[in-house]
Design a protein around this motif. Sequence first.
Motif, PDB file in Angstrom:
ATOM      1  N   PRO A 172      12.645  -0.766 -11.228  1.00 38.74           N
ATOM      2  CA  PRO A 172      12.325  -2.080 -12.202  1.00 38.74           C
ATOM      3  C   PRO A 172      10.917  -2.556 -11.552  1.00 38.74           C
ATOM      4  CG  PRO A 172      14.232  -2.637 -10.783  1.00 38.74           C
ATOM      5  CD  PRO A 172      13.791  -1.075 -10.638  1.00 38.74           C
ATOM      6  N   ALA A 173      10.118  -2.311 -12.292  1.00 34.28           N
ATOM      7  CA  ALA A 173       8.338  -2.633 -11.829  1.00 34.28           C
ATOM      8  C   ALA A 173       8.326  -3.915 -11.325  1.00 34.28           C
ATOM      9  CB  ALA A 173       7.526  -2.143 -12.879  1.00 34.28           C
ATOM     10  N   THR A 174       9.304  -4.693 -11.001  1.00 39.14           N
ATOM     11  CA  THR A 174       8.889  -5.895 -10.484  1.00 39.14           C
ATOM     12  C   THR A 174       9.242  -6.067  -8.996  1.00 39.14           C
ATOM     13  OG1 THR A 174      11.087  -6.647 -11.038  1.00 39.14           O
ATOM     14  CG2 THR A 174       9.565  -7.252 -12.599  1.00 39.14           C
ATOM     15  N   ASN A 175       9.919  -4.888  -8.649  1.00 38.81           N
ATOM     16  CA  ASN A 175      10.052  -4.920  -7.248  1.00 38.81           C
ATOM     17  C   ASN A 175       9.125  -3.825  -6.189  1.00 38.81           C
ATOM     18  OD1 ASN A 175      12.161  -6.561  -7.419  1.00 38.81           O
ATOM     19  ND2 ASN A 175      13.762  -5.252  -7.937  1.00 38.81           N
ATOM     20  N   ARG A 176       9.229  -4.217  -5.138  1.00 38.66           N
ATOM     21  CA  ARG A 176       8.546  -2.955  -4.323  1.00 38.66           C
ATOM     22  C   ARG A 176       9.495  -2.450  -3.298  1.00 38.66           C
ATOM     23  NH1 ARG A 176       3.165  -4.847  -1.906  1.00 38.66           N
ATOM     24  NH2 ARG A 176       1.995  -5.633  -3.730  1.00 38.66           N
ATOM     25  N   LEU A 177       9.498  -1.090  -3.172  1.00 38.24           N
ATOM     26  CA  LEU A 177      10.054  -0.306  -2.082  1.00 38.24           C
ATOM     27  C   LEU A 177       9.548  -0.346  -0.714  1.00 38.24           C
ATOM     28  CD1 LEU A 177      11.358   2.972  -4.005  1.00 38.24           C
ATOM     29  CD2 LEU A 177      12.853   1.042  -3.424  1.00 38.24           C
ATOM     30  N   ALA A 178       8.213  -0.164  -0.619  1.00 38.32           N
ATOM     31  CA  ALA A 178       7.605  -0.204   0.522  1.00 38.32           C
ATOM     32  C   ALA A 178       5.932  -0.196   0.346  1.00 38.32           C
ATOM     33  CB  ALA A 178       7.745   1.174   1.215  1.00 38.32           C
ATOM     34  N   ALA A 179       5.266  -0.683   1.354  1.00 34.59           N
ATOM     35  CA  ALA A 179       3.990  -0.658   1.429  1.00 34.59           C
ATOM     36  C   ALA A 179       3.342   0.026   2.632  1.00 34.59           C
ATOM     37  CB  ALA A 179       3.163  -1.819   0.988  1.00 34.59           C
ATOM     38  N   TRP A 180       2.419   1.174   2.601  1.00 33.39           N
ATOM     39  CA  TRP A 180       1.857   1.828   3.869  1.00 33.39           C
ATOM     40  C   TRP A 180       0.570   1.793   3.574  1.00 33.39           C
ATOM     41  CZ3 TRP A 180       0.529   6.853   2.851  1.00 33.39           C
ATOM     42  CH2 TRP A 180       1.067   7.323   1.603  1.00 33.39           C
ATOM     43  N   THR A 181      -0.300   2.272   4.934  1.00 30.14           N
ATOM     44  CA  THR A 181      -1.589   2.500   4.993  1.00 30.14           C
ATOM     45  C   THR A 181      -1.839   3.995   4.983  1.00 30.14           C
ATOM     46  OG1 THR A 181      -1.824   0.552   6.046  1.00 30.14           O
ATOM     47  CG2 THR A 181      -3.693   1.970   5.995  1.00 30.14           C
ATOM     48  N   ALA A 182      -2.889   4.383   4.207  1.00 35.43           N
ATOM     49  CA  ALA A 182      -3.000   5.894   4.314  1.00 35.43           C
ATOM     50  C   ALA A 182      -4.626   6.267   4.545  1.00 35.43           C
ATOM     51  CB  ALA A 182      -2.633   6.675   3.021  1.00 35.43           C
ATOM     52  N   THR A 183      -4.986   7.274   5.060  1.00 33.64           N
ATOM     53  CA  THR A 183      -6.369   7.731   5.015  1.00 33.64           C
ATOM     54  C   THR A 183      -6.665   8.656   4.059  1.00 33.64           C
ATOM     55  OG1 THR A 183      -5.943   9.352   6.621  1.00 33.64           O
ATOM     56  CG2 THR A 183      -6.649   7.652   7.793  1.00 33.64           C
ATOM     57  N   VAL A 184      -7.863   8.570   3.499  1.00 35.95           N
ATOM     58  CA  VAL A 184      -8.392   9.431   2.388  1.00 35.95           C
ATOM     59  C   VAL A 184      -9.147  10.581   2.683  1.00 35.95           C
ATOM     60  CG1 VAL A 184      -9.277   9.387   0.192  1.00 35.95           C
ATOM     61  CG2 VAL A 184      -8.271   7.399   0.931  1.00 35.95           C
ATOM     62  N   ARG A 185      -8.735  11.632   2.319  1.00 37.98           N
ATOM     63  CA  ARG A 185      -9.479  12.898   2.470  1.00 37.98           C
ATOM     64  C   ARG A 185      -9.862  13.636   1.308  1.00 37.98           C
ATOM     65  NH1 ARG A 185      -8.110  18.069   4.166  1.00 37.98           N
ATOM     66  NH2 ARG A 185      -6.010  17.226   4.310  1.00 37.98           N
ATOM     67  N   ARG A 186     -11.068  14.037   0.951  1.00 38.17           N
ATOM     68  CA  ARG A 186     -11.298  14.868  -0.281  1.00 38.17           C
ATOM     69  C   ARG A 186     -11.306  16.365   0.074  1.00 38.17           C
ATOM     70  NH1 ARG A 186     -15.851  17.208  -2.294  1.00 38.17           N
ATOM     71  NH2 ARG A 186     -16.100  17.179  -4.400  1.00 38.17           N
ATOM     72  N   LEU A 187     -10.751  16.929  -0.837  1.00 35.74           N
ATOM     73  CA  LEU A 187     -10.678  18.527  -0.563  1.00 35.74           C
ATOM     74  C   LEU A 187     -11.661  19.058  -1.205  1.00 35.74           C
ATOM     75  CD1 LEU A 187      -6.785  18.775  -1.481  1.00 35.74           C
ATOM     76  CD2 LEU A 187      -7.701  18.704   0.738  1.00 35.74           C
TER      77      LEU A 187
END
Length: 175
Positions: free
Chosen positions: A72-87
């Motif tokens: 149900p789009a009103t809830n969150r499971l988790a939030a986390w931080t990621a680094t972005v790398r271009r292939l």
Amino acid sequence: MTEEEAAAEIAGVMKKAGLVWLSWNGGRPAPAWFAAVEGSYVVLADRSGGTEQPLPGLADAGTVQVVVPAKPATNRLAAWTATVRRLEPGSEEWTTAAQVLRTERLNASELDKQLDRWKTEADLLVLEPTGELTETSGSFDATPRAESPPGSPATTRGKRPITLHRRAWRRPKLS
């Protein structure tokens, strides 16, 4: 929480998600579909205003905040931080990620030209978890997240259309 526990938690919630919300450089969160490739998560970002998902500036962002919504789009499971790398287009890692993304794409058009179009018009970006979970089940941030809708060139229609016959002011009785 150790880095291995965080990676296991992230992998568990990402299996349940079909899309994620990405926020970078203090901007508005944007929805993005992704694919899991060898423990990392790959996102396709449009580079030139073409037909792929618009994620402007994500390729240049160093880090991104990933929010995993519940069904149900009103809830969150988790939030986390990621680094972005271009292939790099044409590399072995790019080809592997593109093949996985190609199978995950639900509404693809022109399948025979898709990979060639991605090489020229889009970026394949790898979201690598840093091990930092900002929200997990049981420890959510309570700040309100309501935002006003983004601007749009759409307008209202004006006056109501003409009806040929009178409209019923009351609903008819069912029995």
